[in-house]
Each structure stands twice: as C-alpha cells, then as structure tokens.
Design a protein around this motif. Structure first.
Motif, short mmCIF file in Angstrom:
data_model
loop_
_atom_site.label_atom_id
_atom_site.label_comp_id
_atom_site.label_asym_id
_atom_site.label_seq_id
_atom_site.Cartn_x
_atom_site.Cartn_y
_atom_site.Cartn_z
N TRP A 1 14.04 -33.00 -15.16
CA TRP A 1 13.21 -31.86 -15.89
C TRP A 1 13.71 -30.66 -15.66
CZ3 TRP A 1 9.64 -28.44 -13.18
CH2 TRP A 1 8.97 -27.47 -13.82
N LYS A 2 13.97 -30.26 -14.24
CA LYS A 2 14.69 -28.95 -13.95
C LYS A 2 16.17 -28.99 -14.75
CE LYS A 2 12.00 -27.56 -10.15
NZ LYS A 2 11.87 -27.50 -8.62
N ASN A 3 16.79 -30.09 -14.61
CA ASN A 3 18.07 -29.82 -15.12
C ASN A 3 18.20 -29.74 -16.68
OD1 ASN A 3 19.52 -30.04 -12.34
ND2 ASN A 3 19.70 -32.70 -12.66
N GLY A 4 17.27 -30.49 -17.35
CA GLY A 4 17.28 -30.57 -18.57
C GLY A 4 16.75 -29.08 -19.20
N VAL A 5 15.75 -28.41 -18.66
CA VAL A 5 15.36 -27.15 -18.87
C VAL A 5 17.00 -26.14 -18.58
CG1 VAL A 5 14.06 -25.05 -18.39
CG2 VAL A 5 13.00 -27.45 -18.27
N ALA A 6 17.56 -26.17 -17.77
CA ALA A 6 18.76 -25.44 -17.43
C ALA A 6 20.01 -25.77 -18.46
CB ALA A 6 19.39 -25.73 -16.14
N GLU A 7 20.02 -27.10 -18.68
CA GLU A 7 20.97 -27.69 -19.49
C GLU A 7 20.85 -27.15 -21.02
OE1 GLU A 7 22.54 -31.97 -21.39
OE2 GLU A 7 21.57 -31.90 -19.52
N VAL B 1 -0.69 -20.34 -28.60
CA VAL B 1 0.02 -21.11 -27.77
C VAL B 1 0.51 -22.36 -28.57
CG1 VAL B 1 0.02 -22.74 -25.67
CG2 VAL B 1 -1.21 -20.69 -25.59
N LEU B 2 1.60 -22.65 -28.38
CA LEU B 2 2.34 -23.78 -29.04
C LEU B 2 2.65 -24.68 -27.80
CD1 LEU B 2 3.68 -25.84 -31.12
CD2 LEU B 2 5.75 -24.62 -30.74
N LEU B 3 2.14 -26.09 -27.57
CA LEU B 3 2.21 -26.85 -26.32
C LEU B 3 3.34 -27.79 -27.19
CD1 LEU B 3 -1.21 -27.72 -25.22
CD2 LEU B 3 0.42 -26.30 -24.17
N ASP B 4 4.25 -28.13 -26.41
CA ASP B 4 5.45 -29.07 -26.70
C ASP B 4 5.59 -30.19 -25.54
OD1 ASP B 4 7.47 -30.33 -27.91
OD2 ASP B 4 8.98 -28.68 -27.00
N PHE B 5 4.92 -31.41 -26.01
CA PHE B 5 5.23 -32.66 -25.20
C PHE B 5 6.52 -32.92 -25.42
CE2 PHE B 5 0.54 -31.61 -25.49
CZ PHE B 5 0.10 -31.94 -24.20
N TRP B 6 7.37 -33.06 -24.27
CA TRP B 6 8.71 -33.61 -24.67
C TRP B 6 9.18 -34.38 -23.31
CZ3 TRP B 6 13.39 -31.66 -22.26
CH2 TRP B 6 12.99 -30.84 -21.37
N GLY B 7 10.46 -34.87 -23.41
CA GLY B 7 11.23 -35.22 -22.17
C GLY B 7 12.79 -35.25 -22.28
N THR B 8 13.36 -35.25 -21.56
CA THR B 8 15.06 -35.11 -21.31
C THR B 8 15.38 -36.31 -21.98
OG1 THR B 8 15.22 -36.03 -19.26
CG2 THR B 8 15.03 -33.59 -19.43
N TRP B 9 14.67 -37.36 -21.87
CA TRP B 9 14.92 -38.91 -22.30
C TRP B 9 14.64 -39.05 -23.97
CZ3 TRP B 9 10.62 -40.35 -24.56
CH2 TRP B 9 9.42 -39.81 -24.12
N ASP C 1 6.80 -31.14 -19.85
CA ASP C 1 7.92 -32.35 -19.59
C ASP C 1 7.10 -33.56 -19.12
OD1 ASP C 1 10.84 -33.15 -19.29
OD2 ASP C 1 9.51 -34.20 -17.63
N CYS C 2 7.08 -34.83 -19.87
CA CYS C 2 6.61 -36.05 -19.56
C CYS C 2 7.50 -37.09 -19.04
CB CYS C 2 5.54 -36.38 -20.64
SG CYS C 2 4.60 -35.24 -21.01
N ASN C 3 7.25 -38.00 -18.20
CA ASN C 3 7.96 -39.18 -17.98
C ASN C 3 9.39 -38.94 -17.48
OD1 ASN C 3 5.77 -40.67 -18.85
ND2 ASN C 3 6.43 -40.54 -20.91
N ASP C 4 9.61 -37.70 -16.82
CA ASP C 4 10.95 -37.53 -16.13
C ASP C 4 10.59 -37.18 -14.73
OD1 ASP C 4 13.02 -37.43 -18.14
OD2 ASP C 4 12.22 -35.48 -18.81
N THR C 5 11.71 -37.33 -13.92
CA THR C 5 11.64 -37.04 -12.45
C THR C 5 11.79 -35.50 -12.67
OG1 THR C 5 14.13 -36.72 -12.05
CG2 THR C 5 13.03 -38.99 -11.67
N GLU C 6 11.17 -34.86 -11.24
CA GLU C 6 11.25 -33.34 -11.25
C GLU C 6 12.60 -32.85 -11.47
OE1 GLU C 6 9.32 -29.82 -8.76
OE2 GLU C 6 8.78 -31.81 -8.26
#
Length: 176
Positions: free
Chosen positions: A114-120, A70-78, A106-111
C-alpha cells in the motif's frame, strides 16, 4: 447454499469437514450482506462510518471529513483498472480538491505494498489502509474494484460507481 447447510445432519456439522463448511457459509453470508448493503446505499442514505489508519498511522473516520464532500475510492495496487484510472483521478482531484476530499481506501494489500503504491503513483489525496479487513468492504457493499462513492457534507450518499466509470467524473462536474 446457506439453506442447504441448515438441512445437513448434525453428524456432518460436527465432522472433520465442519470448519471448511462453516468458512464457506460465513463467506457466503458476508457476500450476501455486502450485496444487500450495496443495494441499500441509495442517494440520501447515511453513509456507514469507518475507522482506518492513514499514512502517518493516525486513525480517521468518516466524521473526520464532516462538512466536506468526500469521494471514497476503494482500490488496491493489484487492481489494473484502479491503476489505469489514477491519471483521471489526479486530474479531477486537481480540479476540485478545494470542494471535495478524495479518500483512497486500499484493500487486499500488505501495508508495505500500500505505502509503496501510494508513493509510486504519487497519490496526493488522503490515503487509508484497510488491508484484508472485511468490515468497511461489507458495510459499503463493495462488489468490485475500483468502487467509488460520493458522500455529501452531511455524510449522506450522493452516488456510487463500480469500475472505472466515466459517469463518476460527469457526476463530479455536475456537483461542482
């Protein structure tokens, strides 16, 4: 600062400023605990478990991936560096997805963000939402974003990286 708080007179600890002081002390304790946890996450150490929701609203834990790397990637759209690293992440996901599960946390984003960032950004791997939760961030001692942690099929730490570090991709090449 934590030691200094202990030296304060009770009148100060019970004054109108007490909630501010307690918030500051609590934040410092969490930061200190996170740093200690980061230092303790050495290769071979059992990775902390977690319970976070995926895009379908289902809860997943580290045990959900048992038997796989597993590769955990702690990230955020910001996070500019997180976004900048997505093309390399996609390249390595395509290269090794049959051997390792990528898990974006995803950390420190609104839900919604987060969902928009994953899609975008078209993130093809497992994506989990942490929001402003501190538990997993403290447990893994996340000191900056992105933070990437490789875990073996038995749930033990292989390696950890802060920032968009080429050494992480080199480590994946060595493993596979």
């Amino acid at each position: 600062s934590i030691e200094a708080y202990g030296m304060l007179d009770e009148s100060v600890k019970n004054s109108a400023i007490a909630p501010v002081l307690e918030s500051f002390i609590s934040s410092n304790k969490a930061s200190l605990q996170g740093k200690q946890n980061w230092e303790s996450l050495k290769p071979g150490v059992q990775a902390p478990d977690f319970k976070l929701r995926n895009l379908d609203g289902e809860y997943m834990t580290l045990a959900s991936f048992k038997g796989k790397y597993v590769l955990l990637d702690f990230w955020g759209t910001w996070c500019g560096w997180c976004i900048k690293g997505i093309p390399d992440m996609k390249e390595y996901y395509a290269k090794y997805k049959d051997r390792i599960e990528f898990v974006g946390i995803d950390c420190n984003d609104t839900e919604e963000k987060w969902k928009n960032g994953v899609a975008e950004h078209g993130l093809p791997w497992t994506n989990l939402y942490n929001g402003n939760g501190k538990e997993i961030v403290t447990a893994y001692g996340v000191q900056g974003y992105p933070t990437k942690i490789i875990i073996d099929p038995e749930g033990k730490i292989v390696a950890k990286f802060v920032g968009e570090d080429p050494a992480m991709y080199k480590k994946l090449d060595e493993l596979f």
